[in-house]
Write a protein that holds these residues in place. Structure first.
Motif, PDB file in Angstrom:
ATOM      1  N   PHE A 364      41.899  61.320  49.900  1.00 27.86           N
ATOM      2  CA  PHE A 364      40.987  59.968  49.294  1.00 27.86           C
ATOM      3  C   PHE A 364      39.340  61.472  50.615  1.00 27.86           C
ATOM      4  O   PHE A 364      39.672  61.370  51.440  1.00 27.86           O
ATOM      5  CB  PHE A 364      41.390  59.191  50.357  1.00 27.86           C
ATOM      6  CG  PHE A 364      42.496  58.920  49.750  1.00 27.86           C
ATOM      7  CD1 PHE A 364      42.366  57.762  48.261  1.00 27.86           C
ATOM      8  CD2 PHE A 364      43.471  58.188  51.198  1.00 27.86           C
ATOM      9  CE1 PHE A 364      43.652  56.891  48.177  1.00 27.86           C
ATOM     10  CE2 PHE A 364      44.506  57.316  50.440  1.00 27.86           C
ATOM     11  CZ  PHE A 364      45.037  56.763  49.146  1.00 27.86           C
ATOM     12  N   LYS A 365      38.543  61.006  49.362  1.00 29.53           N
ATOM     13  CA  LYS A 365      37.419  61.467  49.699  1.00 29.53           C
ATOM     14  C   LYS A 365      36.678  60.414  49.805  1.00 29.53           C
ATOM     15  O   LYS A 365      35.813  59.498  48.881  1.00 29.53           O
ATOM     16  CB  LYS A 365      37.017  62.608  48.401  1.00 29.53           C
ATOM     17  CG  LYS A 365      37.654  63.287  48.117  1.00 29.53           C
ATOM     18  CD  LYS A 365      36.759  64.430  47.444  1.00 29.53           C
ATOM     19  CE  LYS A 365      37.954  65.303  46.880  1.00 29.53           C
ATOM     20  NZ  LYS A 365      37.161  67.161  46.289  1.00 29.53           N
ATOM     21  N   MET A 366      36.698  60.559  50.916  1.00 25.58           N
ATOM     22  CA  MET A 366      34.866  59.378  51.033  1.00 25.58           C
ATOM     23  C   MET A 366      33.687  59.819  51.329  1.00 25.58           C
ATOM     24  O   MET A 366      33.199  60.198  52.586  1.00 25.58           O
ATOM     25  CB  MET A 366      35.526  58.301  53.033  1.00 25.58           C
ATOM     26  CG  MET A 366      36.855  57.914  52.575  1.00 25.58           C
ATOM     27  SD  MET A 366      36.463  56.639  54.405  1.00 25.58           S
ATOM     28  CE  MET A 366      38.741  56.305  53.917  1.00 25.58           C
ATOM     29  N   ASN A 367      33.230  60.191  50.136  1.00 20.58           N
ATOM     30  CA  ASN A 367      32.017  61.243  49.806  1.00 20.58           C
ATOM     31  C   ASN A 367      30.632  59.893  50.419  1.00 20.58           C
ATOM     32  O   ASN A 367      29.788  60.710  50.782  1.00 20.58           O
ATOM     33  CB  ASN A 367      31.867  61.415  48.304  1.00 20.58           C
ATOM     34  CG  ASN A 367      33.710  62.394  47.738  1.00 20.58           C
ATOM     35  OD1 ASN A 367      33.534  61.637  47.300  1.00 20.58           O
ATOM     36  ND2 ASN A 367      33.143  63.957  48.420  1.00 20.58           N
ATOM     37  N   ASN A 368      31.155  59.409  50.476  1.00 22.21           N
ATOM     38  CA  ASN A 368      29.599  58.220  50.918  1.00 22.21           C
ATOM     39  C   ASN A 368      29.440  57.565  52.258  1.00 22.21           C
ATOM     40  O   ASN A 368      28.966  57.441  51.894  1.00 22.21           O
ATOM     41  CB  ASN A 368      29.499  57.483  49.416  1.00 22.21           C
ATOM     42  CG  ASN A 368      30.067  57.799  48.135  1.00 22.21           C
ATOM     43  OD1 ASN A 368      29.052  58.141  47.581  1.00 22.21           O
ATOM     44  ND2 ASN A 368      31.019  57.523  47.035  1.00 22.21           N
TER      45      ASN A 368
END
Length: 454
Positions: A364-368
């Motif tokens: 999971f990419k929690m880019n923000n």
């Protein structure tokens, strides 16, 4: 003769300043640590007698002898970060592989350090502390090496030894891939969207079949034999192809598949260390169908391409991620790679379901979330700065901290070349409120992890 830890610590304190003890580590019989000096944070090295590493440091600002211990104090620069990664193995990014779950973060300003790392201790999750694209680098005027160096210093300061990853994402050129490998990135995210021919989707069935007929007879027969008149089991589901559907997929994705094979065989097949190879298939205006996903995964596997993950972005393709989530997860599981979800923190409806369908093999990419934490803190503590930030993103000053325009407007708000940018102001603000920022990050990330693991 090896230097004892107590003697090294005493020498570092006397010659360098306040030692961040969680960073203190043994390096070939000498000792290394981060220290707080009047000029800011520095790297310090204590050695007894001649130490080969002593001559390799750059930008040495101070040297002193405390009894028989020689102490060097130097800047936190790229050369020294690379040396730390080389000689202190746990400070270097490592591949995640395909077996477990991992969570990625994007630190646009380099002020989050590695404060999230402690949340991953004793969990069956691995943090990927860098997720950085070429577009981010250009917009933020921050280079790939700076991003991985920030993670290195953060991990060293935290004394986090359980492993982390670094993803150079959305790479499109061979030059970008070579640079990312040289900088020590453990994950290469390749974006082949430029090779996907969306023009095929506008053609009639007759036009598609006519284009397919231009391939030689041997190739056409092989494609038909591989995919027609058959059902392919994926988990609890089955995939089947119609003739015209198959022709469209080959025409639309054929060049992309060949290009992926070239990139992998040229740069990633024989690396002397493990590399995660991530493929980005999300493209605005394009819904990835299960048939397309299956054919791409199958062809890459047949040609020996070892994918670690395929990346989907619910902001670009919500249908694939939300409506066909289970089927895409089952396809990935069938071929032995993970699914990776970009912008999972703001655009994914059910992260727990993805964990379940993928049997815990997911990224999971929690880019923000790091940037959202910064926005929330600015709104709470500095109304003027928050107003400037809103103006830079084209929002009203009453905007909510989770407003999409604010969250996704970072490239404009933090671009030093953009008029009205708040890059310097936000960086100074976060440095002045580091403790509050760290606490906000930990609270927000912990809440997301709870949702994922439930």
């Amino acid at each position: 003769m090896a230097l004892k830890q107590m003697d090294a610590l005493a020498a570092l304190r006397e010659a360098a300043g306040e030692v961040i003890e969680t960073s203190l580590c043994d390096v070939q019989g000498s000792w290394l640590a981060l220290v707080n000096t009047e000029e800011g944070k520095r790297l310090a090295f204590a050695a007894k007698g001649e130490a080969a590493l002593s001559a390799l440091w750059k930008d040495v600002e101070k040297e002193a002898d405390v009894k028989d211990v020689h102490v060097s104090v130097m800047a936190l620069n790229a050369n020294n970060a690379a040396l730390v990664r080389r000689y202190v193995k746990w400070t270097a990014p490592t591949a995640c592989g395909t077996k477990g779950a991992s969570i990625g973060f994007s630190d646009w300003l380099g002020e989050a350090d590695a404060v999230v790392a402690e949340l991953f201790g004793k969990r069956q999750l691995k943090p990927v502390l860098v997720d950085f694209t070429t577009e981010d680098s250009e917009a933020l005027q921050r280079y790939f090496v700076q991003a991985v160096d920030t993670a290195t210093w953060g991990v060293l300061e935290e004394g986090y030894k359980e492993g982390y990853g670094a993803n150079a994402a959305g790479l499109k050129t061979e030059e970008e891939i070579v640079k990312a490998l040289l900088y020590g990135y453990s994950m290469i995210g390749f974006d082949c969207s430029d090779k996907i021919d969306l023009g095929i989707e506008k053609l009639s069935d007759e036009a598609v079949d006519k284009r397919f007929e231009q391939f030689n007879e041997t190739f056409r027969a092989a494609v038909h034999a591989s995919y027609l008149n058959a059902e392919f089991k994926v988990g609890t589901s089955k995939i089947a192809f119609t003739e015209n559907q198959l022709h469209r997929i080959v025409l639309e994705y054929g060049e992309a598949i060949m290009h992926i094979q070239f990139i992998y065989n040229s740069y990633l097949k024989n690396t002397p260390w493990d590399i995660d190879f991530e493929l980005d298939l999300s493209k605005p205006g394009k819904v990835l169908t299960p048939q397309e996903h299956y054919l791409i995964g199958n062809e890459l596997q047949r040609n020996g391409i070892k994918l670690s993950s395929i990346c989907l972005d619910p902001l670009k393709d919500s249908e694939a991620v939300n409506d066909n989530l289970q089927l895409h997860c089952e396809i990935a599981d069938t071929f032995g790679y993970r699914l990776s979800f970009k912008n999972a923190d703001i655009a994914m409806n059910d992260t727990a379901a993805a964990m379940k369908y993928l049997k815990g093999k997911v990224h999971f990419k929690m880019n923000n979330i790091l940037w959202m934490s910064a926005i929330e803190l600015a709104k709470a503590l500095d109304a003027d700065l928050f107003g400037k930030l809103c103006a830079a993103c084209g929002c009203e000053p009453t905007a909510d901290a989770a407003d999409r325009a604010l969250v996704l407007g970072y490239r404009k708000a933090l671009n030093p070349k953009e008029e009205g940018n708040v890059a310097a102001d936000m960086k100074a603000f976060l440095e002045a409120h580091h403790a509050e920022y760290a606490a906000a990050i930990k609270e927000n990330v912990a809440a997301k992890l709870k949702n994922i693991l439930n």
